[in-house]
Design a protein around this motif. Sequence first.
Motif, PDB file in Angstrom:
ATOM      1  N   PHE A   1      88.669  20.174 -49.178  1.00  0.00           N
ATOM      2  CA  PHE A   1      89.770  18.788 -49.272  1.00  0.00           C
ATOM      3  C   PHE A   1      90.316  18.695 -49.183  1.00  0.00           C
ATOM      4  N   ILE A   2      91.517  17.876 -48.395  1.00  0.00           N
ATOM      5  CA  ILE A   2      93.201  18.262 -47.729  1.00  0.00           C
ATOM      6  C   ILE A   2      94.236  17.905 -48.416  1.00  0.00           C
ATOM      7  N   TYR A   3      94.829  17.972 -48.774  1.00  0.00           N
ATOM      8  CA  TYR A   3      96.190  17.469 -49.553  1.00  0.00           C
ATOM      9  C   TYR A   3      97.720  17.487 -48.752  1.00  0.00           C
ATOM     10  N   GLU A   4      98.123  16.484 -48.506  1.00  0.00           N
ATOM     11  CA  GLU A   4      99.557  16.890 -47.656  1.00  0.00           C
ATOM     12  C   GLU A   4     100.681  16.525 -49.136  1.00  0.00           C
ATOM     13  N   THR A   5     101.514  17.626 -49.484  1.00  0.00           N
ATOM     14  CA  THR A   5     102.939  17.297 -50.301  1.00  0.00           C
ATOM     15  C   THR A   5     103.780  16.714 -49.959  1.00  0.00           C
ATOM     16  N   THR A   6     104.028  16.148 -50.655  1.00  0.00           N
ATOM     17  CA  THR A   6     105.564  15.750 -50.842  1.00  0.00           C
ATOM     18  C   THR A   6     106.707  15.854 -50.584  1.00  0.00           C
ATOM     19  N   SER A   7     107.533  15.398 -49.892  1.00  0.00           N
ATOM     20  CA  SER A   7     109.225  15.461 -50.093  1.00  0.00           C
ATOM     21  C   SER A   7     109.679  16.203 -51.580  1.00  0.00           C
ATOM     22  N   THR A   8     108.829  15.157 -52.346  1.00  0.00           N
ATOM     23  CA  THR A   8     109.604  14.970 -53.596  1.00  0.00           C
ATOM     24  C   THR A   8     108.599  15.553 -54.595  1.00  0.00           C
ATOM     25  N   GLN A   9     107.495  16.504 -54.498  1.00  0.00           N
ATOM     26  CA  GLN A   9     106.581  16.851 -55.529  1.00  0.00           C
ATOM     27  C   GLN A   9     106.830  17.802 -56.001  1.00  0.00           C
ATOM     28  N   ALA A  10     108.308  18.312 -55.697  1.00  0.00           N
ATOM     29  CA  ALA A  10     108.602  19.588 -56.713  1.00  0.00           C
ATOM     30  C   ALA A  10     109.224  19.174 -58.109  1.00  0.00           C
ATOM     31  N   LEU A  11     109.780  18.306 -57.236  1.00  0.00           N
ATOM     32  CA  LEU A  11     110.926  17.514 -58.126  1.00  0.00           C
ATOM     33  C   LEU A  11     109.992  16.988 -58.786  1.00  0.00           C
ATOM     34  N   LEU A  12     109.203  16.356 -58.735  1.00  0.00           N
ATOM     35  CA  LEU A  12     107.997  14.905 -59.494  1.00  0.00           C
ATOM     36  C   LEU A  12     107.600  16.570 -60.979  1.00  0.00           C
ATOM     37  N   TYR A  13     107.034  17.462 -60.313  1.00  0.00           N
ATOM     38  CA  TYR A  13     106.373  18.715 -61.077  1.00  0.00           C
ATOM     39  C   TYR A  13     107.052  19.162 -62.003  1.00  0.00           C
ATOM     40  N   ARG A  14     108.639  19.652 -61.461  1.00  0.00           N
ATOM     41  CA  ARG A  14     109.455  20.231 -62.461  1.00  0.00           C
ATOM     42  C   ARG A  14     109.999  19.264 -63.286  1.00  0.00           C
ATOM     43  N   VAL A  15     109.822  18.023 -63.979  1.00  0.00           N
ATOM     44  CA  VAL A  15     110.265  17.249 -64.853  1.00  0.00           C
ATOM     45  C   VAL A  15     108.926  16.912 -65.753  1.00  0.00           C
ATOM     46  N   ALA A  16     107.829  16.877 -65.351  1.00  0.00           N
ATOM     47  CA  ALA A  16     106.412  17.113 -66.063  1.00  0.00           C
ATOM     48  C   ALA A  16     106.312  18.045 -66.599  1.00  0.00           C
ATOM     49  N   SER A  17     106.502  19.407 -65.552  1.00  0.00           N
ATOM     50  CA  SER A  17     106.076  20.654 -66.593  1.00  0.00           C
ATOM     51  C   SER A  17     107.573  21.169 -67.754  1.00  0.00           C
ATOM     52  N   GLY A  18     108.270  20.866 -66.524  1.00  0.00           N
ATOM     53  CA  GLY A  18     110.083  21.808 -67.821  1.00  0.00           C
ATOM     54  C   GLY A  18     110.659  22.911 -67.025  1.00  0.00           C
ATOM     55  N   ASP A  19     109.914  23.052 -65.741  1.00  0.00           N
ATOM     56  CA  ASP A  19     110.340  24.259 -65.493  1.00  0.00           C
ATOM     57  C   ASP A  19     111.215  23.749 -64.382  1.00  0.00           C
ATOM     58  N   SER A  20     112.680  24.176 -65.463  1.00  0.00           N
ATOM     59  CA  SER A  20     114.173  23.675 -64.205  1.00  0.00           C
ATOM     60  C   SER A  20     114.096  24.571 -63.677  1.00  0.00           C
ATOM     61  N   ASN A  21     113.739  25.782 -63.561  1.00  0.00           N
ATOM     62  CA  ASN A  21     114.302  26.264 -61.909  1.00  0.00           C
ATOM     63  C   ASN A  21     114.902  26.579 -60.953  1.00  0.00           C
ATOM     64  N   SER A  22     115.899  26.718 -60.199  1.00  0.00           N
ATOM     65  CA  SER A  22     116.868  26.195 -59.194  1.00  0.00           C
ATOM     66  C   SER A  22     115.753  26.266 -58.065  1.00  0.00           C
ATOM     67  N   ILE A  23     114.836  27.252 -57.965  1.00  0.00           N
ATOM     68  CA  ILE A  23     114.161  27.068 -56.491  1.00  0.00           C
ATOM     69  C   ILE A  23     113.552  26.495 -56.207  1.00  0.00           C
ATOM     70  N   HIS A  24     113.428  25.409 -57.382  1.00  0.00           N
ATOM     71  CA  HIS A  24     111.239  24.393 -56.975  1.00  0.00           C
ATOM     72  C   HIS A  24     113.188  23.107 -56.573  1.00  0.00           C
ATOM     73  N   ALA A  25     114.485  22.851 -56.430  1.00  0.00           N
ATOM     74  CA  ALA A  25     115.246  21.896 -56.482  1.00  0.00           C
ATOM     75  C   ALA A  25     115.766  22.381 -55.115  1.00  0.00           C
ATOM     76  N   ASP A  26     115.858  23.420 -54.721  1.00  0.00           N
ATOM     77  CA  ASP A  26     117.104  23.753 -53.606  1.00  0.00           C
ATOM     78  C   ASP A  26     116.076  24.925 -53.012  1.00  0.00           C
ATOM     79  N   THR A  27     117.192  25.532 -51.383  1.00  0.00           N
ATOM     80  CA  THR A  27     116.752  26.500 -50.707  1.00  0.00           C
ATOM     81  C   THR A  27     117.349  27.645 -51.420  1.00  0.00           C
ATOM     82  N   SER A  28     117.482  27.972 -52.363  1.00  0.00           N
ATOM     83  CA  SER A  28     117.712  30.070 -52.232  1.00  0.00           C
ATOM     84  C   SER A  28     116.820  30.652 -52.959  1.00  0.00           C
TER      85      SER A  28
END
Length: 216
Positions: free
Chosen positions: A73-100
């Motif tokens: 199976f092939i999936y293309e992740t979206t530019s907002t994938q990490a932001l959506l998962y961040r909200v759903a999972s509660g993982d607020s680590n900044s590495i999933h929202a910026d370039t750190s």
Amino acid sequence: VGPKRVGTFVTSENVILCSRQKSAGEKICTLQSTTLVLGMPREKVTLYQAPKDESSPSDLLEFPSALAPSFEFIYETTSTQALLYRVASGDSNSIHADTSAAELLGVDESRPLLHGLCTLGFAIRAIFGYLGDKRSHTFVRYLEGQFTKPVWVGDVLGVRIWTHETPNCDQRMIISFIVDDKKTNITVVDRGIANIQFRTPLEGSTSDVVSVHSKM
């Protein structure tokens, strides 16, 4: 506890027990999670390797990666994938929202890092897609995977799936999987194992033991 270049990974394990009177103390599931402590210098960390109580299924299974997969199976992740998962999972680590994360790893990358569990979620999605109509009565009894390379939002993921024989057991299926970055052909999750159990809607699940393991 394992020091790495980007920081220190701290792995914890929790055993969930049943509190019902008839099944008090019965093991329901085992949860293992790894937390990344950013910027922790190696010299300030004491390495600790927890004792291994039992062999991992991946230690016993012969991976057929040289053979053609049963399905891919092939999936293309979206530019907002990490932001959506961040909200759903509660993982607020900044590495999933910026370039750190890219800065800490010393790589030329302008995108946020995708959650490892989100990548693993695509693997499960592929497995359920492979199972088709059976997925509504499917129970994932055991899941394991080894993260080998970072995944960035927007990456295209390819999930290769192989099935393994389970003699004298029609209600179980062992599936191995590998997740690749299709743009670079680099493996990002290796030695993935899913122990699948099939059940009818009337079958209970209180006596099942579930384990989820991730390695870095």
